[in-house]
Every structure is written in structure tokens, then in C-alpha cells.
Design a protein around this motif. Structure first.
Motif: not given
Ligand SMILES: N[C@@H](CCC(=O)N[C@@H](CS)C(=O)NCC(=O)O)C(=O)O
Lengths: 384, 338
Positions: B40, B86, B100-101, B103, B149, B153, B195
Motif C-alpha cells: 500500500q 493478502r 508484497r514483501n 516472506t 503491523n 512474520t 523487515d
């Protein structure tokens, strides 16, 4: 055969049967597709996940909870947090709404204009914006923990929350609880007696004042007799933050404030329309009987207005409950954020998690409706 | 409530007849674009530029897939998702790829009905704090309030880290990254964790980024990459090899600038295979044979993509580190196209 078909009752039955079969088939095929799709994508199903370790932390919990608790426990924590804001929100919104609704009808120009302004302003701003507004307004105006506002080393206010002493009950505290329970029963009996006597003799007993007094004095007396078996845990600054005591986090304050203020604006209008629905002649009659302004409102107008007020009030309560799920936006860990958020995301079991969440909301909503319907029934005009 | 509703819709979408999305390639070709789930607003990964066009290495993976499938990197539509939304979006077929980033983890791969199709950024979780706290190491963070958020993870790693080091903490988990940043900036938390790439990127959004430091510890492995639905192997192959084509191109020195010259010069057999001038690699993916040429021509090779969005000329400026190719001391290593 044809004769049967001409029979409208039989025909009705046949249609019902066909509809039911179609419905069942539809439901079954949905279920079947769901199972096949979940299996073909290798998505885990079932409710076993509720017993596995959650592994994430939750900032505020009314029951014991840690990272090693289960997802099922996390669900309970979320549910209790939802109930906490909803119950408090409903209580406060009703009080505030009542005040503003009555204020709208005030003869004082300033008061009625202010109340009108409140209603128009608050009703027309989306709730989510109000939640953000209060959250960041609260956060930005509060000092950091090291610069906390300090009230006599007992209460501290900073941008991590309000900290207050926590009561720790000790041996013998339970007696006070029993005393409270007994007094409560006594008070109920007292009410019955006072109402009956008033009906028979017309003599008024100050039941409210006496009852509240009793409820406070009796348990306190029991506590005093035992030398107050209660100690206090004081909050104290340790490292980054305060430890010990009770804390009310800013997320909770923001969502409670927003829900209360928002819902009160609707309740105010409901109260106003309720009061206006009562014929003015009633007021005049009451005044000519010598009742004071307050008595007229309390004894004549409100009881009649309530009949108009309760049904729409119920839907406001339901709205408040559902709106509390917006709290996820400001990190208050209620049901939707903890369970339909983190837990769903970590287990991926959308179908189960959403089914449980919707079931729970439905159940609470039905309970509220039931309670309000019962109250509504009680408030109906009783003809003598 | 709205979220619940969406998730419920998604759940019902899953009850739609089998096979509807089992063949993503046909669906995508049919509708004429790739529906891609991205972030986003995370500079370097997926965020709008001054013209409002979405940019970043996550966005570029979507564009690469569109270039491979349609020969046109612009044939992408974006769905901007929070971390929490997601996976449901992908499972339910609302999007065709999720970049979207995200993991790669065991549970996500095995329990959530997902497949990871390569890694476009090797990352790890870090902590950011205000300088004036005087903290030097993550080991000094006991008792801290930590903002992050939810549905990540990150949330779990933080719990593990504090628990295994016997430290206390208070987690404040928001649904959206913007609120995390705003709350941290307003002083709600002592620590902001995500991250490391995210820390560097979000730091640029803080009121006074110079007042904050990123602590040295990296507490987890976060291999970030594109995700597809489990069970559609052909679509998985397309996404996986699109990303690998970009890495192979960098390794062979093929870039968007020289790709036409390299295609004309047919002296290097493995380069010929990469650029589709020999063999029928594309057909085996269900695509045309210039699939990878189109990726390199329109999106560039991996190194170009990295430099464009995360390199020294950007505001984020993330040293490439382990994301260098294996030939340059990194761990980015793509299986050969042969
Ligand atoms: N890699 C983690 C965290 C992903 C995540 O949410 N990252 C943050 C910061 S790096 C983010 O905001 N991502 C993109 C966005 O929201 O635009 C995961 O897969 O759970």
C-alpha cells in the motif's frame, strides 16, 4: 392427479418442497465445492488450530494470556475486549445521548444550539476518521513516559496510557463480595415494597437514594470490620515504561471516545423525537398537578417517550457493537483484529475463522435484541 | 465489519466451481491483464511516483510477468493489500500473483495453499529506535513498547525474540503500515520493527528521520518473493522463470540497453536460449518464445531493477549486500535456462 393439483393447499406444499430441495441442493453443492477447492489447493481445514500455540503477543487482555497460549485463548481475549468497549460504549453513549437529546429541547437558546451543532457535526463525519482523530489527538497531546503527568505518585498519564494503582484483594476480601450480593437482594425487595406501598397509600419512599447508600455502606462496613483486607500495587517507571498497576491504553481511550461520541449523536436524535412524541398536554397537566420540571420529565414524559425510543435505540446499540470492529485500525486488540486479523492470517483458515467471528457477532446481537425487546415489553403502556 | 464482509466474500468465492481459477494462465490471457497484489505504499517495493504510477521491485515482478505473458509490461492491474488481507486475496482468486514483501515460510507454503515462486529480495527483521533513547543494541530493549503491523512474520519474530531473550515487551499491532509509522512518530512506541528494507524505506516518511537509528541486530531470515496459488504449476513456472530470467540476464551482462544488440549477435548459445533465438523455451511455458526478451527489454535485468528502486541514486539507498549475484559475493543464484 389433476384434482390434487387444483387443491391450493397441496399445490402450496409441492412448491415449498421443491424450493426446499433446491435450497438444500444449493447449500450442499456450495459445501462440496468448498471442500474440493480447499483440498486441491492444500489449505488446512478443521478447528484443530484452536488448540495450537498462538505465538504472538496481545497488548491488553482481561484474562491471562501470553505468547504460549493457544489460538482459542487469543479468541477469548479478543472477544472480551470487544465486549468491554461495547458495554462501556453503550453505557456512556446512552448517558451522553440522553443529555444532548434533552439539551436539544432546552428553552435555553445557547444550549439547544450547541446540542444541535454537536449532532450535525458528529453525525456527518465518518466514524473511522473520528477514531483516527481521537487516537492521534490523544497520542500527540500526551507526554512521553519519562515526562509523565504525575498525580501524587499514584496516577500517571503519558502517551502509553493512564496508569493507576491496582487493588489486590487479600484473605477475607471475599466477604465483601457476599455482603454486596446480599445487599443487592435486599435492595430488590426494598424496591418492590416501596412501589407497592406507593400504589396503596400514595406515600413516596426515597428508594433510589437509600438503595445506593446501602450498596456502598454495607460492603464498606464489612471491609472495615476486617481491617480492609486489600493492598494496592502502584505503577512505577522501570526502564522504558511504567510497570505494575492498572493501565488504560490510548488505543482503548480513542476507540471508546469515538464510539461514545459518535453513537451519542444518533441517540440524542432518538431521545428528542421520543420526547416530542409525547403530547404537550401531558406536560401542562403534570405541571398543573404541581410536579416540578424534573419530576415531569422523569415521571411523565420519559416513561411514555421510552416506548418510541427503545426500538431505534436497540439498533444503535447493535451498530455500536459492530462499529467496535473498526478498532483494528488503531491497534486495539478486539475480536476482528486479533482473531479475524492475526489468527486468520497466521493459520490461513479463513472459512473457519470468519464463520466463528460472524457466529459470535450474531449471538451477541441477538442477545442485545432479546434484552431490549424484553425491556420494551416491560415499558409498554400498562392499562389499569 | 467491512473487512469481515470482504473476507466472507472471499470465503464464498472459494466455493465457486472448481477449475475456474485452476488454470490461471488462461484466465489471465482471457481478461487481458495480470491482477497483481502489491503493498500500500512502501518506497522501493511498491509506492506511487510523482506521476501516480506505481514503482518498485515488487511492482516490477508483476510487470515482468505481464511482459512474459502479453509482451507488454503495462498489462497489469494492482490491488493494494495490507499484510492481513493478502493471503485471503490470493486464495480466493481476487489476484493472480501476490508480490508484497512476503516472506516464504513453512506454514505459508504448506498450510495456506500457497506456492512461493522465487525470491526477489533477501531480507531480515530489524529494529529502529529514537536516538535520544541511547540504545545501542536490541538486547537493551526489555520493557519496550514495540509498534508493527499485524498478520506478519514480524509480529511472530518479535514475540520469539523477546521471549527467547527473557525480555518483556508490549506489542502494538496496527492493520496498516501508515498507522504504524504515524503512531511510532507520535511516540506511542519505543521501537518500530519490520523487515530491514522496510525500516529503511519507512524511515524516509518520519518527521525527522535523522533522529532515528536502526539497531545492528538482524533477528530473522525474511526471504521475500512472489507467491501464487498452490496447485497451478504452470502459472507457478511462469512467475518463477520470469524472475530467474532477470537474474540470468544480469549474470550474462544482458540489460534493457543492450538486449537488441545481444539478440542480433548469436555467438553465445546460453544467451541465445535466454533471448529465445534458439529452441522453444517459451512454448514450454505456454508463452511465445520472446517471453524473456520482452522482460529484459521492458523491465530490465535484476541489477537494473535493484538500482532503479533501491540503489545509490534512490532516497532509500540500500546497499545490495547479499542480494548481489552469487558471482559478486551475494546469494542471488538463478537456475540456468537450458
Ligand atoms: N515480510 C513480512 C512483513 C511484510 C510487511 O508487511 N512489510 C511491511 C514493511 S517491510 C509493509 O508495510 N509492506 C508493504 C506495504 O504495506 O506497502 C511478512 O511477509 O509477513
Amino acid at each position: 392427479m389433476l384434482a390434487l393439483w387444483r387443491n391450493s393447499r397441496v399445490r402450496g406444499w409441492i412448491f415449498q418442497l421443491v424450493a426446499l430441495t433446491l435450497f438444500l441442493y444449493f447449500g450442499w453443492s456450495l459445501w462440496d465445492n468448498l471442500q474440493t477447492n480447499l483440498a486441491s489447493r492444500g489449505i488446512t481445514t478443521g478447528f484443530n488450530f484452536l488448540n495450537t500455540e498462538a505465538g504472538f503477543g496481545i497488548i491488553s487482555h482481561l484474562i491471562d494470556y501470553s505468547e504460549s497460549s493457544t489460538y482459542g485463548r487469543a479468541f477469548l481475549v479478543g472477544l472480551l475486549n470487544t465486549l468491554l468497549v461495547s458495554v462501556l460504549g453503550i453505557f456512556l453513549a446512552t448517558l451522553l445521548g440522553l443529555l444532548i437529546g434533552v439539551g436539544r429541547l432546552s428553552n435555553n437558546w445557547l444550549i439547544s444550539r450547541l446540542a444541535l451543532g454537536y449532532v450535525e457535526l458528529i453525525r456527518n463525519i465518518p466514524l473511522l476518521l473520528q477514531i483516527f482523530f481521537w487516537y492521534f489527538a490523544v497520542l500527540r497531546s500526551l507526554p512521553s513516559p519519562r515526562q509523565s503527568v504525575n498525580w501524587g505518585e499514584l496516577f500517571f498519564l503519558n502517551n502509553r496510557g493512564i496508569y493507576m494503582p491496582a487493588p489486590i484483594p487479600e484473605q477475607g476480601f471475599g466477604w465483601a463480595g457476599w455482603a454486596l450480593l446480599l445487599t443487592l437482594i435486599g435492595v430488590v425487595l426494598l424496591f418492590r415494597w416501596a412501589v407497592r406501598r406507593q400504589h396503596q397509600t400514595g406515600r413516596i419512599f426515597p428508594r433510589w437514594r437509600v438503595s445506593i447508600g446501602l450498596l456502598i455502606v454495607v460492603p464498606l462496613l464489612v471491609l472495615a470490620l476486617q481491617g480492609f483486607p486489600l493492598s494496592w500495587e502502584l505503577p512505577a517507571l522501570k526502564g522504558f515504561n511504567f510497570k505494575g498497576g492498572l493501565v488504560m491504553i490510548p488505543e482503548f481511550m480513542a476507540i471508546l471516545l469515538a464510539l461514545t461520541i459518535y453513537t451519542a449523536s444518533y441517540i440524542a436524535e432518538i431521545v428528542r423525537s421520543g420526547i416530542e412524541s409525547v403530547n404537550r398536554g401531558q406536560t401542562e397537566a403534570a405541571r398543573s398537578l404541581g410536579l416540578t420540571h424534573g419530576q415531569t420529565l422523569r415521571l411523565i414524559i420519559l416513561p411514555q417517550a421510552l416506548r418510541v425510543i427503545i426500538p431505534p435505540l436497540t439498533s444503535q446499540y447493535l451498530n455500536l457493537l459492530k462499529n467496535s470492529s473498526l478498532a483494528a485500525a488503531v491497534a486495539y486488540p478486539e475480536l476482528v483484529s486479533v482473531f479475524a486479523g492475526t489468527v486468520l492470517n497466521q493459520t490461513g483458515q479463513a472459512v473457519e475463522v470468519i464463520a466463528i467471528t460472524m457466529g459470535v457477532y450474531l449471538l451477541i446481537s441477538l442477545l442485545i435484541s432479546l434484552l431490549m425487546n424484553w425491556y420494551n415489553h416491560k415499558m409498554k403502556l400498562v392499562e389499569r | 465489519m467491512k473487512r469481515i464482509f470482504i473476507a466472507a466474500l472471499a470465503a464464498t468465492a472459494m466455493t465457486a466451481t472448481t477449475g475456474a481459477s485452476a488454470d490461471t494462465l488462461s484466465t489471465v490471457k482471457g481478461k487481458g491483464f495480470v491482477q497483481c497484489g502489491v503493498g500500500q505504499g512502501l518506497p522501493g517495493f511498491s509506492s506511487p511516483d510523482a506521476q501516480g504510477k506505481w514503482q518498485g521491485i515488487d511492482v516490477d515482478v508483476c510487470r515482468a510477468v505481464a511482459a512474459a505473458v502479453f509482451g507488454n509490461a503495462e498489462k497489469v492491474k494492482y490491488t493494494h493489500l495490507s499484510a492481513k488481507e493478502r493471503f485471503t486475496a490470493l486464495q480466493s482468486g481476487e489476484i493472480d500473483i501476490l508480490v508484497r514483501n512476503t516472506t516464504e515460510t513453512f506454514t505459508r507454503d504448506t498450510g495456506l495453499g500457497l506456492d512461493f515462486a522465487g525470491i526477489n529480495y533477501y531480507d531480515g527483521q530489524g529494529f529502529m529506535v529514537r536516538k535520544d533513547l541511547g540504545v545501542q543494541s536490541a538486547k537493551e530493549l526489555s520493557g519496550a513498547a514495540v509498534c508493527t503491523n499485524m498478520g506478519t512474520t514480524t509480529e511472530m519474530n518479535a514475540a520469539d525474540y523477546f521471549r527467547s531473550n527473557g525480555m518483556e515487551y508490549k506489542i502494538v499491532a496496527f492493520e496498516k503500515m501508515d498507522e504504524v509509522v504515524a503512531a511510532y512518530d507520535a511516540g506511542r512506541c519505543d521501537v518500530f520493527t519490520t523487515d530491514r528494507s522496510g525500516l529503511a524505506a519507512q524511515r524516509t516518511k518520519l518527521k525527522n528521520s535523522a533522529d532515528h537509528v536502526i539497531l545492528p541486530e538482524t533477528i530473522s531470515k525474511e526471504p521475500l518473493g512472489p507467491v501464487v496459488r498452490h496447485g497451478d504449476n504452470r502459472w507457478g513456472d511462469i512467475v518463477r522463470w520470469s524472475l530467474r530470467a532477470m537474474k540470468n540476464a544480469e549474470e550474462m551482462g544482458v540489460s534493457s540497453d543492450n538486449v537488441d544488440a545481444m539478440r542480433a549477435d548469436k555467438r553465445n548459445p546460453s544467451r541465445n536460449r535466454l533471448l529465445g533465438t534458439v529452441g522453444n523455451m517459451g512454448e514450454k511455458l505456454g508463452l511465445s518464445n520472446d517471453w524473456s526478451y520482452n522482460i529484459i527489454k521492458q523491465v530490465g535485468n535484476y541489477g537494473q531493477m535493484y538500482d532503479r528502486h533501491l540503489g545509490p541514486t534512490t532516497t532509500i539507498n540500500l546497499p545490495r549486500g547479499i542480494n548481489h549475484l552469487w558471482t559478486n559475493g551475494g546469494i542471488q543464484y538463478a537456475a540456468p535456462i537450458r
